[in-house]
Motif scaffolding. Structure first.
Motif, PDB file in Angstrom:
ATOM      1  N   ARG A  20      56.529  32.298  18.830  1.00 44.25           N
ATOM      2  CA  ARG A  20      55.149  32.774  18.987  1.00 44.25           C
ATOM      3  C   ARG A  20      54.181  31.659  19.371  1.00 44.25           C
ATOM      4  N   PHE A  21      54.455  30.435  18.894  1.00 48.02           N
ATOM      5  CA  PHE A  21      53.492  29.349  19.055  1.00 48.02           C
ATOM      6  C   PHE A  21      53.952  28.236  19.990  1.00 48.02           C
ATOM      7  N   SER A  39      48.460  34.878  20.040  1.00 48.44           N
ATOM      8  CA  SER A  39      49.530  35.592  19.345  1.00 48.44           C
ATOM      9  C   SER A  39      49.979  36.857  20.063  1.00 48.44           C
ATOM     10  N   THR A 150      48.744  45.247  16.221  1.00 49.61           N
ATOM     11  CA  THR A 150      47.952  44.301  15.443  1.00 49.61           C
ATOM     12  C   THR A 150      47.403  44.957  14.182  1.00 49.61           C
TER      13      THR A 150
END
Length: 231
Positions: A20-21, A39, A150
Motif C-alpha cells: 500500500r505504501f 491509500s 473506505t
C-alpha cells in the motif's frame, strides 16, 4: 490559479506497487523505492510502464529517498500524494475560493467523537466542519470517489451528519485531480456503503464542493469547480 509549485521533479517509469505504501520506479538504469502517499487502489494510474513524477523526500533517515507525486493519464498528470491535500485546501481558503467576505479562521485535524476531521472553519458567526477527500478517478469525464472501499470515509460522512443535526454547518470537499472531469458522482459500484451514506448526507443538508486541479509544468493549478450529478 497556481496552487503549489514543486522543485527537483524527476521523471520515472512505474514498475510495481509492492504494498500500500511502497512502489518501485525506474529512473534510467536505476530502480528506486518510492513512498506511495495515497491509500487508494490507483489501478488506472499505477500500472507497469506508466509515466510518473517523483520528488526527493525532505525528511532525512527515511527508508525511501523519494515520494511519488503524480502519474500520467490521458488527461495529463494526476496528483497521487494525499499528504498535500491539507496544503491544497488551505490555499483554497486563503484565496477566497470557498468563502468570501468575512475573515476565515481554520483549524486542521480537529478531534471530534474520538476521531479527527480535516478542518474546523469559522467564517464570521458560521462554524463549519469540513472533510476533504482526494479524487483521482474519472470515467467519461465523470469524477468518481472512492476508487476503493473506505470505511473511514463512511464514518467521516456519518460524523458530519451528526454534527449537522447538532446545529453546525458541515461540508465535504472533493479535491478532483483529473483535469478532464466535468461532473462528480459517488462511486456506487466500488463502495455502495459510502455512496449511500453520502447521499444521506446530501439529504441532511451537508454541502459539497468539487474543485478541479491540473498540472502545468512543475506546478499544480486550480482550474474550476464542477457540479455533482443529480441523483
Amino acid at each position: 490559479m497556481k496552487i503549489l509549485s514543486f522543485e527537483n521533479l524527476l521523471d520515472g517509469v512505474f514498475i510495481e506497487r509492492r504494498n500500500r505504501f511502497l512502489g518501485i520506479v525506474q529512473m534510467g538504469n536505476r530502480y528506486v523505492e518510492v513512498a506511495v502517499r495515497d491509500s487508494g487502489r490507483l489501478e488506472e494510474l499505477l500500472f507497469k510502464g506508466n509515466k510518473v513524477k517523483i520528488i526527493p523526500s525532505k525528511k532525512s533517515g527515511r527508508k525511501t529517498e523519494y515520494d511519488l507525486l503524480s502519474a500520467y493519464s490521458d488527461a495529463g498528470f494526476v496528483l497521487v500524494n494525499s499528504s498535500l491535500h491539507r496544503d491544497i485546501f488551505q490555499r483554497i481558503l486563503d484565496e477566497g475560493l470557498l468563502f468570501s467576505g468575512d475573515k476565515v479562521i481554520s483549524k486542521p485535524e480537529v478531534k471530534v467523537r474520538g476521531s479527527r476531521l480535516d478542518f474546523f472553519v469559522e467564517v464570521g458567526d458560521r462554524k463549519i466542519w469540513i472533510e476533504t477527500k482526494g479524487c483521482t478517478l474519472a470515467r467519461n469525464r465523470i469524477a468518481l470517489f472512492p476508487d476503493a472501499p473506505t470505511l473511514r470515509g463512511k464514518r467521516h460522512v456519518e460524523e458530519l451528519i451528526e454534527l449537522k443535526r447538532e446545529g453546525y454547518e458541515s461540508m465535504i470537499v472533493f479535491l478532483v485531480f483529473r483535469s478532464d472531469a466535468e461532473v462528480f458522482l459517488p462511486n456506487f459500484e466500488t463502495d455502495p456503503e459510502f455512496s449511500h451514506a453520502f447521499i444521506s448526507a446530501i439529504k441532511e443538508g451537508i454541502k459539497v464542493f468539487c474543485p478541479v486541479f491540473g498540472f502545468k509544468g512543475d506546478s499544480l493549478y486550480y482550474l474550476r469547480n464542477i457540479p455533482m450529478v443529480r441523483i
